[in-house]
Design a protein around this motif. Structure first.
Motif, PDB file in Angstrom:
ATOM      1  N   GLY A 125     -23.421 -10.428  27.570  1.00  0.00           N
ATOM      2  CA  GLY A 125     -23.663 -11.491  28.536  1.00  0.00           C
ATOM      3  C   GLY A 125     -24.743 -12.457  28.079  1.00  0.00           C
ATOM      4  N   ASP A 126     -25.796 -11.920  27.480  1.00  0.00           N
ATOM      5  CA  ASP A 126     -26.877 -12.770  26.980  1.00  0.00           C
ATOM      6  C   ASP A 126     -26.373 -13.705  25.884  1.00  0.00           C
ATOM      7  OD1 ASP A 126     -28.598 -11.435  28.699  1.00  0.00           O
ATOM      8  OD2 ASP A 126     -29.384 -10.112  27.125  1.00  0.00           O
ATOM      9  N   ILE A 127     -25.570 -13.171  24.991  1.00  0.00           N
ATOM     10  CA  ILE A 127     -25.054 -13.975  23.880  1.00  0.00           C
ATOM     11  C   ILE A 127     -24.122 -15.064  24.394  1.00  0.00           C
ATOM     12  CG2 ILE A 127     -23.637 -13.931  21.797  1.00  0.00           C
ATOM     13  CD1 ILE A 127     -24.775 -11.024  21.376  1.00  0.00           C
ATOM     14  N   ILE A 128     -23.244 -14.711  25.326  1.00  0.00           N
ATOM     15  CA  ILE A 128     -22.331 -15.711  25.900  1.00  0.00           C
ATOM     16  C   ILE A 128     -23.138 -16.853  26.516  1.00  0.00           C
ATOM     17  CG2 ILE A 128     -20.888 -16.088  27.953  1.00  0.00           C
ATOM     18  CD1 ILE A 128     -19.199 -15.327  25.698  1.00  0.00           C
ATOM     19  N   SER A 129     -24.146 -16.524  27.324  1.00  0.00           N
ATOM     20  CA  SER A 129     -24.890 -17.595  27.987  1.00  0.00           C
ATOM     21  C   SER A 129     -25.648 -18.464  26.990  1.00  0.00           C
ATOM     22  CB  SER A 129     -25.813 -17.062  29.074  1.00  0.00           C
ATOM     23  OG  SER A 129     -26.563 -15.991  28.644  1.00  0.00           O
ATOM     24  N   GLU A 130     -26.030 -17.925  25.850  1.00  0.00           N
ATOM     25  CA  GLU A 130     -26.702 -18.721  24.818  1.00  0.00           C
ATOM     26  C   GLU A 130     -25.721 -19.619  24.060  1.00  0.00           C
ATOM     27  OE1 GLU A 130     -28.585 -15.940  22.213  1.00  0.00           O
ATOM     28  OE2 GLU A 130     -30.000 -15.274  23.746  1.00  0.00           O
ATOM     29  N   ARG A 131     -24.505 -19.153  23.852  1.00  0.00           N
ATOM     30  CA  ARG A 131     -23.561 -19.850  22.976  1.00  0.00           C
ATOM     31  C   ARG A 131     -22.488 -20.663  23.685  1.00  0.00           C
ATOM     32  NH1 ARG A 131     -23.663 -18.321  17.247  1.00  0.00           N
ATOM     33  NH2 ARG A 131     -25.526 -17.027  17.089  1.00  0.00           N
ATOM     34  N   VAL A 132     -22.291 -20.481  24.967  1.00  0.00           N
ATOM     35  CA  VAL A 132     -21.163 -21.094  25.670  1.00  0.00           C
ATOM     36  C   VAL A 132     -21.250 -22.625  25.663  1.00  0.00           C
ATOM     37  CG1 VAL A 132     -22.090 -21.068  28.020  1.00  0.00           C
ATOM     38  CG2 VAL A 132     -19.647 -20.766  27.637  1.00  0.00           C
ATOM     39  N   GLN A 133     -22.433 -23.198  25.588  1.00  0.00           N
ATOM     40  CA  GLN A 133     -22.563 -24.650  25.565  1.00  0.00           C
ATOM     41  C   GLN A 133     -22.025 -25.273  24.276  1.00  0.00           C
ATOM     42  OE1 GLN A 133     -23.585 -26.632  28.045  1.00  0.00           O
ATOM     43  NE2 GLN A 133     -23.838 -24.851  29.347  1.00  0.00           N
ATOM     44  N   SER A 134     -22.015 -24.499  23.195  1.00  0.00           N
ATOM     45  CA  SER A 134     -21.643 -25.071  21.903  1.00  0.00           C
ATOM     46  C   SER A 134     -20.268 -24.659  21.399  1.00  0.00           C
ATOM     47  CB  SER A 134     -22.688 -24.691  20.852  1.00  0.00           C
ATOM     48  OG  SER A 134     -22.723 -23.290  20.695  1.00  0.00           O
ATOM     49  N   SER A 135     -19.567 -23.803  22.128  1.00  0.00           N
ATOM     50  CA  SER A 135     -18.282 -23.337  21.623  1.00  0.00           C
ATOM     51  C   SER A 135     -17.359 -22.923  22.759  1.00  0.00           C
ATOM     52  CB  SER A 135     -18.480 -22.149  20.683  1.00  0.00           C
ATOM     53  OG  SER A 135     -17.244 -21.693  20.198  1.00  0.00           O
ATOM     54  N   ASP A 136     -16.072 -23.264  22.606  1.00  0.00           N
ATOM     55  CA  ASP A 136     -15.068 -22.815  23.569  1.00  0.00           C
ATOM     56  C   ASP A 136     -14.416 -21.510  23.134  1.00  0.00           C
ATOM     57  OD1 ASP A 136     -15.246 -24.834  25.489  1.00  0.00           O
ATOM     58  OD2 ASP A 136     -14.035 -26.180  24.271  1.00  0.00           O
ATOM     59  N   ASP A 137     -14.652 -21.119  21.904  1.00  0.00           N
ATOM     60  CA  ASP A 137     -14.051 -19.903  21.368  1.00  0.00           C
ATOM     61  C   ASP A 137     -15.131 -19.041  20.731  1.00  0.00           C
ATOM     62  OD1 ASP A 137     -11.219 -20.552  21.866  1.00  0.00           O
ATOM     63  OD2 ASP A 137     -11.589 -22.163  20.437  1.00  0.00           O
ATOM     64  N   LEU A 138     -15.280 -17.847  21.256  1.00  0.00           N
ATOM     65  CA  LEU A 138     -16.265 -16.917  20.729  1.00  0.00           C
ATOM     66  C   LEU A 138     -15.663 -15.526  20.617  1.00  0.00           C
ATOM     67  CD1 LEU A 138     -19.436 -17.795  22.847  1.00  0.00           C
ATOM     68  CD2 LEU A 138     -19.151 -18.173  20.402  1.00  0.00           C
ATOM     69  N   SER A 139     -16.018 -14.858  19.569  1.00  0.00           N
ATOM     70  CA  SER A 139     -15.692 -13.441  19.418  1.00  0.00           C
ATOM     71  C   SER A 139     -17.006 -12.730  19.125  1.00  0.00           C
ATOM     72  CB  SER A 139     -14.707 -13.231  18.266  1.00  0.00           C
ATOM     73  OG  SER A 139     -14.501 -11.856  18.063  1.00  0.00           O
ATOM     74  N   ILE A 140     -17.367 -11.818  20.005  1.00  0.00           N
ATOM     75  CA  ILE A 140     -18.643 -11.120  19.865  1.00  0.00           C
ATOM     76  C   ILE A 140     -18.380  -9.628  19.778  1.00  0.00           C
ATOM     77  CG2 ILE A 140     -20.912 -10.724  20.874  1.00  0.00           C
ATOM     78  CD1 ILE A 140     -20.346 -13.293  22.574  1.00  0.00           C
ATOM     79  N   ASP A 141     -18.848  -9.024  18.710  1.00  0.00           N
ATOM     80  CA  ASP A 141     -18.756  -7.577  18.521  1.00  0.00           C
ATOM     81  C   ASP A 141     -20.161  -7.008  18.489  1.00  0.00           C
ATOM     82  OD1 ASP A 141     -15.910  -7.254  18.140  1.00  0.00           O
ATOM     83  OD2 ASP A 141     -16.171  -8.181  16.177  1.00  0.00           O
ATOM     84  N   VAL A 142     -20.401  -5.984  19.287  1.00  0.00           N
ATOM     85  CA  VAL A 142     -21.662  -5.251  19.243  1.00  0.00           C
ATOM     86  C   VAL A 142     -21.318  -3.817  18.867  1.00  0.00           C
ATOM     87  CG1 VAL A 142     -23.656  -4.453  20.553  1.00  0.00           C
ATOM     88  CG2 VAL A 142     -22.701  -6.703  21.021  1.00  0.00           C
ATOM     89  N   ARG A 143     -21.945  -3.350  17.811  1.00  0.00           N
ATOM     90  CA  ARG A 143     -21.713  -1.977  17.359  1.00  0.00           C
ATOM     91  C   ARG A 143     -23.046  -1.236  17.321  1.00  0.00           C
ATOM     92  NH1 ARG A 143     -18.382  -5.333  14.495  1.00  0.00           N
ATOM     93  NH2 ARG A 143     -19.808  -5.596  12.766  1.00  0.00           N
ATOM     94  N   ILE A 144     -23.035  -0.054  17.893  1.00  0.00           N
ATOM     95  CA  ILE A 144     -24.240   0.777  17.896  1.00  0.00           C
ATOM     96  C   ILE A 144     -24.043   1.879  16.858  1.00  0.00           C
ATOM     97  CG2 ILE A 144     -25.776   2.240  19.247  1.00  0.00           C
ATOM     98  CD1 ILE A 144     -24.626   0.954  21.766  1.00  0.00           C
ATOM     99  N   ARG A 145     -25.107   2.142  16.126  1.00  0.00           N
ATOM    100  CA  ARG A 145     -25.055   3.200  15.115  1.00  0.00           C
ATOM    101  C   ARG A 145     -26.399   3.920  15.053  1.00  0.00           C
ATOM    102  NH1 ARG A 145     -28.026   1.155  10.921  1.00  0.00           N
ATOM    103  NH2 ARG A 145     -28.147  -1.116  10.895  1.00  0.00           N
ATOM    104  N   TYR A 146     -26.361   5.097  14.460  1.00  0.00           N
ATOM    105  CA  TYR A 146     -27.591   5.806  14.139  1.00  0.00           C
ATOM    106  C   TYR A 146     -28.154   5.251  12.834  1.00  0.00           C
ATOM    107  CZ  TYR A 146     -26.303   9.467  17.523  1.00  0.00           C
ATOM    108  OH  TYR A 146     -25.971  10.161  18.657  1.00  0.00           O
ATOM    109  N   ALA A 147     -29.382   5.601  12.508  1.00  0.00           N
ATOM    110  CA  ALA A 147     -30.028   5.121  11.282  1.00  0.00           C
ATOM    111  C   ALA A 147     -29.251   5.501  10.026  1.00  0.00           C
ATOM    112  CB  ALA A 147     -31.455   5.658  11.189  1.00  0.00           C
TER     113      ALA A 147
END
Length: 95
Positions: free
Chosen positions: A38-60
């Motif tokens: 949600g944070d990323i969308i609100s930061e980027r939505v003004q500059s792009s109509d198409d976004l693909s955002i992947d968040v991946r969690i991993r251990y060290a």
């Protein structure tokens, strides 16, 4: 507590988390990942109509434990308005 690393890819731009954060458990890590979408969308939505955002969690050690993807495709269905649309305030006249 455990240390979780959040790698984020926005369209083709990958940001690898080199620091990680300490969180209580997997559930807290999942909520953090989903909130970041949600944070990323609100930061980027003004500059792009198409976004693909992947968040991946991993251990060290690189072991993946969670992934979330958000895809935004937006477009005008009529010709785009020539000026920004304003929502009029009821009871106020426009000057």
């Amino acid at each position: 507590m455990a240390q979780y690393f959040f790698d984020i890819e926005i369209n083709t731009e990958l940001v690898v988390d080199g620091e990680g954060i300490d969180l209580e458990d997997h559930a807290a890590a999942r909520l953090s990942a989903l909130s970041s979408l949600g944070d990323i969308i609100s930061e980027r939505v003004q500059s792009s109509d198409d976004l693909s955002i992947d968040v991946r969690i991993r251990y060290a050690d690189g072991t993946p434990i969670f992934a979330a993807t958000l895809i935004l495709n937006s477009r005008w269905l009529t010709p785009a308005p020539p000026i920004p649309i304003r929502n009029p305030v009821p009871g106020k006249s426009e000057e």
